[in-house]
Design an enzyme around this catalytic site. Structure first.
Site, PDB file in Angstrom:
ATOM      1  N   SER A 103       3.230  11.271   4.188  1.00 53.15           N
ATOM      2  CA  SER A 103       2.547  10.146   4.824  1.00 53.15           C
ATOM      3  C   SER A 103       1.108  10.510   5.182  1.00 53.15           C
ATOM      4  O   SER A 103       0.830  11.570   5.747  1.00 53.15           O
ATOM      5  CB  SER A 103       3.299   9.731   6.098  1.00 53.15           C
ATOM      6  OG  SER A 103       2.612   8.695   6.757  1.00 53.15           O
TER       7      SER A 103
ATOM      8  N   SER B 277      -3.589   3.511   4.278  1.00 56.26           N
ATOM      9  CA  SER B 277      -2.422   4.391   4.235  1.00 56.26           C
ATOM     10  C   SER B 277      -1.911   4.465   2.809  1.00 56.26           C
ATOM     11  O   SER B 277      -2.284   3.664   1.950  1.00 56.26           O
ATOM     12  CB  SER B 277      -1.312   3.884   5.166  1.00 56.26           C
ATOM     13  OG  SER B 277      -0.721   2.709   4.630  1.00 56.26           O
TER      14      SER B 277
ATOM     15  N   ASN C  35      -6.938   4.547  10.916  1.00 56.91           N
ATOM     16  CA  ASN C  35      -7.539   3.264  11.259  1.00 56.91           C
ATOM     17  C   ASN C  35      -8.970   3.501  11.723  1.00 56.91           C
ATOM     18  O   ASN C  35      -9.258   4.497  12.386  1.00 56.91           O
ATOM     19  CB  ASN C  35      -6.753   2.572  12.380  1.00 56.91           C
ATOM     20  CG  ASN C  35      -5.307   2.327  12.004  1.00 56.91           C
ATOM     21  OD1 ASN C  35      -5.024   1.737  10.971  1.00 56.91           O
ATOM     22  ND2 ASN C  35      -4.394   2.793  12.836  1.00 56.91           N
TER      23      ASN C  35
ATOM     24  N   GLY D 117       1.483   4.490   2.300  1.00 53.19           N
ATOM     25  CA  GLY D 117       2.803   3.883   2.307  1.00 53.19           C
ATOM     26  C   GLY D 117       3.952   4.847   2.142  1.00 53.19           C
ATOM     27  O   GLY D 117       5.072   4.429   1.824  1.00 53.19           O
ATOM     28  N   ARG D 118       3.708   6.132   2.359  1.00 51.62           N
ATOM     29  CA  ARG D 118       4.763   7.133   2.204  1.00 51.62           C
ATOM     30  C   ARG D 118       5.326   7.490   3.578  1.00 51.62           C
ATOM     31  O   ARG D 118       4.806   7.078   4.620  1.00 51.62           O
ATOM     32  CB  ARG D 118       4.217   8.387   1.515  1.00 51.62           C
ATOM     33  CG  ARG D 118       3.471   8.129   0.227  1.00 51.62           C
ATOM     34  CD  ARG D 118       4.340   7.549  -0.868  1.00 51.62           C
ATOM     35  NE  ARG D 118       5.240   8.542  -1.433  1.00 51.62           N
ATOM     36  CZ  ARG D 118       4.927   9.301  -2.487  1.00 51.62           C
ATOM     37  NH1 ARG D 118       3.748   9.206  -3.066  1.00 51.62           N
ATOM     38  NH2 ARG D 118       5.809  10.156  -2.964  1.00 51.62           N
TER      39      ARG D 118
ATOM     40  N   SER E 249       9.074  11.133 -16.087  1.00 47.55           N
ATOM     41  CA  SER E 249       9.218   9.672 -16.126  1.00 47.55           C
ATOM     42  C   SER E 249       7.997   8.919 -15.617  1.00 47.55           C
ATOM     43  O   SER E 249       8.121   7.846 -15.033  1.00 47.55           O
ATOM     44  CB  SER E 249      10.458   9.243 -15.334  1.00 47.55           C
ATOM     45  OG  SER E 249      10.775   7.909 -15.603  1.00 47.55           O
TER      46      SER E 249
ATOM     47  N   HIS F  11      -7.527  -0.576   7.998  1.00 46.58           N
ATOM     48  CA  HIS F  11      -6.386   0.346   7.978  1.00 46.58           C
ATOM     49  C   HIS F  11      -6.235   0.874   6.565  1.00 46.58           C
ATOM     50  O   HIS F  11      -6.384   0.119   5.595  1.00 46.58           O
ATOM     51  CB  HIS F  11      -5.104  -0.360   8.404  1.00 46.58           C
ATOM     52  CG  HIS F  11      -3.861   0.448   8.145  1.00 46.58           C
ATOM     53  ND1 HIS F  11      -3.490   1.508   8.953  1.00 46.58           N
ATOM     54  CD2 HIS F  11      -2.918   0.361   7.169  1.00 46.58           C
ATOM     55  CE1 HIS F  11      -2.362   2.040   8.490  1.00 46.58           C
ATOM     56  NE2 HIS F  11      -1.997   1.357   7.410  1.00 46.58           N
TER      57      HIS F  11
END
Length: 354
Positions: A226, A218, A230, A220-221, A181, A216
């Site tokens: 994750s 990231s 920083n 976002g997980r 998907s 920063h």
């Protein structure tokens, strides 16, 4: 193109707005350096409109005066003949639209690569988190969106200085993986706040500036997927005509060690500097206003892990530009930061670097 009537009206309005004017003779640039640059700009505009050719637009006259102010800021009484380069000219164009609520100011490059082929993906990271790790394809789409907003400028700061908020989003989209998907495999979010200041240093006849910022980054997980870190950085910028250089060393802000691999608090990637290194070198050259060539490189001299990225933009039609990108090494994305990858992509550049 502005008519001679609109220029005349602008001249009349400027005349009425002058409550104080510089007491300097016509064409004497040095005596107006210490005045408010806003007053100097208005004086320059007033004189330029009076002497402008009928075919000149108001935007062209304003640009000439903004370049004169920029040269005086870079000069700082050094007595040198300052030539504005690609970075300075970009900032002049950005300043003209900064207050326009309908204009978004680009920060880094904005592009879309519908076709991006990579030789290696960090499939191990997805094994315990999803059932589609083995169905990921080496061909995917990649895009970057990068914007900035001026937070503080003008009379609150030293002349020429600016405080910005920037945001960059990079995403790797498995658009060709119909069996799973077409998921977004990885997205990196990079907010930052940085302070820009020109400096009176002109090696080889070029111009220099410093940027100090906090960043920063990231994906976002959560839990095992994750990734984040920083850093504080200092960025030295150098320009000469159509060439620009950026040297950006950084210091990573340390985080506490995780109590367990799936803990929510703590350092997601304690060894990231082994792969991302401690600095980034960027080079950009603009050729004939049609082609732009860029280079970005990082390295950790202790681990000998590094990364290079080269790119080229070229004209297609109208304002649309093509963009080709090749990269090799570690750290293209956070989920793949410890995987050695080679990638080639081709697509469209929405904005250039210069």
């Amino acid at each position: 193109m502005r008519s001679i009537i609109s220029i005349g009206i602008s001249l009349l309005l400027l005349s009425l707005s002058f409550t104080t004017q510089a007491k300097s003779p016509e064409g004497d640039d040095n005596k107006v350096v210490h005045e408010s640059h806003r007053a100097v700009f208005e004086m320059c505009l007033f004189k330029a409109i009076k002497s402008a050719e009928k075919s000149a637009t108001l935007a062209e006259i304003e640009t000439q005066c903004e370049k004169r102010i920029a040269r005086s800021i870079l000069n700082e009484d050094s007595g040198q003949d300052i030539e504005l380069g690609a970075i300075a000219n970009r900032m002049i164009r950005e300043k003209r639209t900064a207050a326009n609520p309908y204009v978004l100011t680009p920060h880094k490059m904005n592009y879309i690569l519908p076709f991006s082929l990579v030789n290696e993906i960090n499939r191990d990271a997805y094994q315990e988190f999803s059932t589609w790790a083995d169905d990921l394809k080496d061909t995917e789409a990649k895009f970057q969106i990068s914007l900035k907003i001026p937070l503080l400028t003008g009379p609150f700061l030293k002349e020429g200085d600016q405080l910005f908020f920037g945001f960059t989003l990079q995403s790797w989209w498995q658009i060709y993986s119909e069996e799973i998907s077409k998921p977004f495999r990885e997205t990196n979010y990079q907010p930052e706040i940085f302070y820009f200041t020109p400096i009176n240093y002109h090696p080889w006849g070029g111009n220099s500036a410093l940027i100090v910022g906090f960043e920063h980054q990231s994906n976002g997980r959560s839990q095992l997927l994750s990734r984040s870190w920083n850093r504080i950085y200092v960025n030295y910028l150098y320009e000469k005509r159509n060439f620009a250089l950026s040297f950006r060393p950084w210091y990573r802000i340390p985080e506490n060690e995780k109590s367990s691999p799936d803990a929510g608090q703590g350092d997601d990637n304690p060894d990231i500097l082994d792969y991302m290194g401690h600095f980034e070198l960027g080079l950009v050259y603009k050729y004939n206003n049609a082609f732009e060539f860029s280079f970005k490189g990082r390295n950790n001299f202790a681990t000998h892990n590094g990364f290079i990225e080269v790119g080229a933009t070229f004209p297609l039609w109208g304002k649309l530009k093509g963009y080709a990108q090749f990269s090799s090494g570690y750290g293209e994305s956070l989920i793949d930061y410890n995987v050695n990858q080679k990638r080639f992509g081709i697509g469209i550049a929405l904005t250039n670097l210069l």
